[in-house]
Write a protein that holds these residues in place. Structure first.
Motif, PDB file in Angstrom:
ATOM      1  N   MET A 308      -3.214  -1.439   6.362  1.00 17.41           N
ATOM      2  CA  MET A 308      -3.400  -1.296   4.923  1.00 17.41           C
ATOM      3  C   MET A 308      -3.436   0.183   4.522  1.00 17.41           C
ATOM      4  SD  MET A 308      -6.259  -4.296   4.470  1.00 17.41           S
ATOM      5  CE  MET A 308      -6.630  -3.928   2.774  1.00 17.41           C
ATOM      6  N   VAL A 309      -4.154   1.008   5.314  1.00 17.59           N
ATOM      7  CA  VAL A 309      -4.222   2.444   5.005  1.00 17.59           C
ATOM      8  C   VAL A 309      -2.844   3.080   5.118  1.00 17.59           C
ATOM      9  CG1 VAL A 309      -5.167   4.661   5.755  1.00 17.59           C
ATOM     10  CG2 VAL A 309      -6.647   2.646   5.649  1.00 17.59           C
ATOM     11  N   MET A 310      -2.114   2.768   6.186  1.00 12.50           N
ATOM     12  CA  MET A 310      -0.785   3.341   6.379  1.00 12.50           C
ATOM     13  C   MET A 310       0.176   2.921   5.266  1.00 12.50           C
ATOM     14  SD  MET A 310      -0.777   5.371   8.911  1.00 12.50           S
ATOM     15  CE  MET A 310       0.996   5.531   9.035  1.00 12.50           C
ATOM     16  N   SER A 311       0.080   1.655   4.841  1.00 15.26           N
ATOM     17  CA  SER A 311       0.979   1.183   3.782  1.00 15.26           C
ATOM     18  C   SER A 311       0.668   1.847   2.443  1.00 15.26           C
ATOM     19  CB  SER A 311       0.863  -0.345   3.657  1.00 15.26           C
ATOM     20  OG  SER A 311      -0.459  -0.722   3.270  1.00 15.26           O
ATOM     21  N   ALA A 312      -0.551   2.401   2.304  1.00  9.12           N
ATOM     22  CA  ALA A 312      -0.886   3.129   1.074  1.00  9.12           C
ATOM     23  C   ALA A 312      -0.496   4.590   1.173  1.00  9.12           C
ATOM     24  CB  ALA A 312      -2.383   2.988   0.775  1.00  9.12           C
ATOM     25  N   ILE A 313      -0.655   5.192   2.383  1.00  5.57           N
ATOM     26  CA  ILE A 313      -0.374   6.615   2.550  1.00  5.57           C
ATOM     27  C   ILE A 313       1.122   6.908   2.484  1.00  5.57           C
ATOM     28  CG2 ILE A 313      -0.464   8.516   4.221  1.00  5.57           C
ATOM     29  CD1 ILE A 313      -3.175   7.486   5.096  1.00  5.57           C
ATOM     30  N   ILE A 314       1.916   6.052   3.095  1.00  7.64           N
ATOM     31  CA  ILE A 314       3.365   6.300   3.141  1.00  7.64           C
ATOM     32  C   ILE A 314       3.978   6.386   1.738  1.00  7.64           C
ATOM     33  CG2 ILE A 314       5.579   5.321   3.852  1.00  7.64           C
ATOM     34  CD1 ILE A 314       4.184   4.308   6.379  1.00  7.64           C
ATOM     35  N   PRO A 315       3.728   5.432   0.806  1.00  7.79           N
ATOM     36  CA  PRO A 315       4.280   5.585  -0.546  1.00  7.79           C
ATOM     37  C   PRO A 315       3.749   6.826  -1.263  1.00  7.79           C
ATOM     38  CG  PRO A 315       3.602   3.321  -0.171  1.00  7.79           C
ATOM     39  CD  PRO A 315       3.080   4.118   0.972  1.00  7.79           C
ATOM     40  N   PHE A 316       2.469   7.169  -0.991  1.00  7.52           N
ATOM     41  CA  PHE A 316       1.892   8.343  -1.657  1.00  7.52           C
ATOM     42  C   PHE A 316       2.648   9.606  -1.284  1.00  7.52           C
ATOM     43  CE2 PHE A 316      -1.038  11.959  -1.524  1.00  7.52           C
ATOM     44  CZ  PHE A 316      -1.432  12.007  -2.849  1.00  7.52           C
ATOM     45  N   PHE A 317       2.880   9.825   0.019  1.00 12.67           N
ATOM     46  CA  PHE A 317       3.599  11.026   0.426  1.00 12.67           C
ATOM     47  C   PHE A 317       5.079  10.963   0.038  1.00 12.67           C
ATOM     48  CE2 PHE A 317      -0.124  11.586   3.177  1.00 12.67           C
ATOM     49  CZ  PHE A 317      -0.358  12.941   2.994  1.00 12.67           C
ATOM     50  N   PHE A 318       5.607   9.781  -0.061  1.00 11.50           N
ATOM     51  CA  PHE A 318       6.996   9.649  -0.526  1.00 11.50           C
ATOM     52  C   PHE A 318       7.113  10.117  -1.982  1.00 11.50           C
ATOM     53  CE2 PHE A 318      10.305   7.107  -2.624  1.00 11.50           C
ATOM     54  CZ  PHE A 318      11.423   7.510  -1.885  1.00 11.50           C
ATOM     55  N   PHE A 319       6.157   9.721  -2.806  1.00 10.76           N
ATOM     56  CA  PHE A 319       6.165  10.151  -4.199  1.00 10.76           C
ATOM     57  C   PHE A 319       5.958  11.669  -4.309  1.00 10.76           C
ATOM     58  CE2 PHE A 319       4.524   5.688  -5.357  1.00 10.76           C
ATOM     59  CZ  PHE A 319       5.813   5.203  -5.428  1.00 10.76           C
ATOM     60  N   ARG A 320       5.101  12.228  -3.439  1.00 15.32           N
ATOM     61  CA  ARG A 320       4.901  13.668  -3.437  1.00 15.32           C
ATOM     62  C   ARG A 320       6.182  14.394  -3.036  1.00 15.32           C
ATOM     63  NH1 ARG A 320      -0.299  15.834  -2.953  1.00 15.32           N
ATOM     64  NH2 ARG A 320       0.829  17.822  -2.804  1.00 15.32           N
ATOM     65  N   TRP A 321       6.896  13.845  -2.054  1.00 17.25           N
ATOM     66  CA  TRP A 321       8.145  14.463  -1.618  1.00 17.25           C
ATOM     67  C   TRP A 321       9.209  14.421  -2.725  1.00 17.25           C
ATOM     68  CZ3 TRP A 321      12.812  11.732  -0.073  1.00 17.25           C
ATOM     69  CH2 TRP A 321      13.791  12.587   0.448  1.00 17.25           C
ATOM     70  N   LYS A 322       9.205  13.347  -3.497  1.00 16.58           N
ATOM     71  CA  LYS A 322      10.148  13.232  -4.603  1.00 16.58           C
ATOM     72  C   LYS A 322       9.755  14.084  -5.814  1.00 16.58           C
ATOM     73  CE  LYS A 322      13.426  10.263  -3.475  1.00 16.58           C
ATOM     74  NZ  LYS A 322      14.874  10.613  -3.610  1.00 16.58           N
ATOM     75  N   GLY A 323       8.520  14.572  -5.811  1.00 19.76           N
ATOM     76  CA  GLY A 323       8.065  15.363  -6.954  1.00 19.76           C
ATOM     77  C   GLY A 323       7.599  14.540  -8.115  1.00 19.76           C
TER      78      GLY A 323
END
Length: 325
Positions: A308-323
């Motif tokens: 559950m934690v990993m599935s939340a962290i991955i989209p978060f950093f993806f959005f940060r990478w996209k700006g």
């Protein structure tokens, strides 16, 4: 109240209306401030003309504001009043030229009149006639209008700094800060609109005033009236420029409000997307079917929490990478 100004700039306040005695011969300006009906009849009897009432001044037709009757020239203009307050308004003022005298009728206290009266003693003697005094008074009104526009420009510059400058420095403001500034912008728009309406009425008056015989016969008054007409035209263009700046400031403020609202909506949207995968994982392992391989797995609980934690962290950093954050 009736105040008579003589050619030597001395003023006489007429209080006794019990008998109709004529004004002194050297009276060149009769100022009626909020006159009663008794005072209007008194002036009509002494001067021999019909004095417009308060209702007459409200007519907006040019034929009712600018006309000649029985050798008397009637002119009405709208002047800005209470420009320094939050509720500026227009007040109608009548100017009457009869013989060598100027008669003004007003139901307010425009600052231009106070300025003109205070400087009346500095008017040269050759200018102390009805038409010449009116030209000087109109010059003072134009100068006062220019002062109002300058004041408005200074206030708009300060307001623009508050709208854009604080945002550039990332100064925290109340949530309704821009909404308050919108009300300030509306107040400035109201003032400039009143000034433009006043200038339009003054422009029509000056066109009519320039053609009357008393002005055409006096070269100095003629030149001054031409100068005042040019000043009013310049002020009209300047007022239009200021109105354009106010419109830009209004559009920009609305755009900033939309940006802030979109940012809030974006945060909620991203938060919902970030927490959607953990919710999916929790939903899967919360179904409690009898035959589920992970139900008897010793590391099942911590593994599901980690998933559950990993599935939340991955989209978060993806959005940060996209700006997007």
């Amino acid at each position: 109240m009736i105040t008579a100004y003589c050619s030597n700039c001395k003023s006489v306040e007429i209080r006794d209306l019990s008998h109709a005695a004529k004004f002194p011969d050297d009276v060149v300006w009769i100022d009626l401030l909020e006159p009663t009906r008794e005072e209007e009849l008194y002036v009509e009897k002494i001067v021999g003309i019909e004095v417009p009432t308060r209702d007459d001044l409200k007519d907006i037709e040019p034929s009712a504001r600018l006309y000649t009757e029985n050798d008397a020239v009637y002119m009405t203009a709208s002047l800005v009043w209470k420009a320094e307050t939050e509720a500026p308004t227009l007040t109608d003022v009548a100017f009457i030229l009869v013989g060598n005298r100027l008669i003004t009728i007003r139901y307010a206290h425009p600052k231009s009149f106070a300025l003109f009266i205070a400087a009346l003693h500095r008017v040269p003697e050759e200018w102390r006639s009805g038409a010449a005094l009116l030209a000087k008074l109109l010059e003072t009104i134009a100068d006062r209008t220019a002062e109002i526009l300058e004041l408005s420009v200074a206030r708009i510059d300060i307001l623009s700094t508050h709208v854009f400058g604080d945002r550039a420095r990332k100064v925290r403001k109340p949530s309704n800060y821009l909404e308050v500034k919108l009300r300030d912008i509306a107040g400035h728009h109201r003032l400039v609109s009143k000034v433009r309406d006043s200038l339009a009425s003054l422009a029509r008056l000056m066109t009519f005033f320039y053609t009357i015989p008393a002005v055409q016969k006096d070269q100095a008054t003629k030149e001054l009236s031409r100068t005042v007409s040019r000043d009013i035209q310049s002020l009209t263009e300047h007022a239009s420029y200021i109105a354009g700046n106010i419109t830009f400031l209004l559009d920009a403020s609305l755009g900033l409000i939309n940006i802030e609202q979109n940012s809030i909506i974006k945060i909620f949207s991203i938060a919902s997307v970030v927490f959607l995968p953990p919710t999916l994982v929790a939903s899967i392992y919360g179904m409690n079917f009898e035959f589920m391989p992970e139900l008897h797995w010793v590391a099942g609980y911590p593994s599901s929490l980690g998933l559950m934690v990993m599935s939340a962290i991955i989209p978060f950093f993806f959005f940060r990478w996209k700006g997007w954050l």
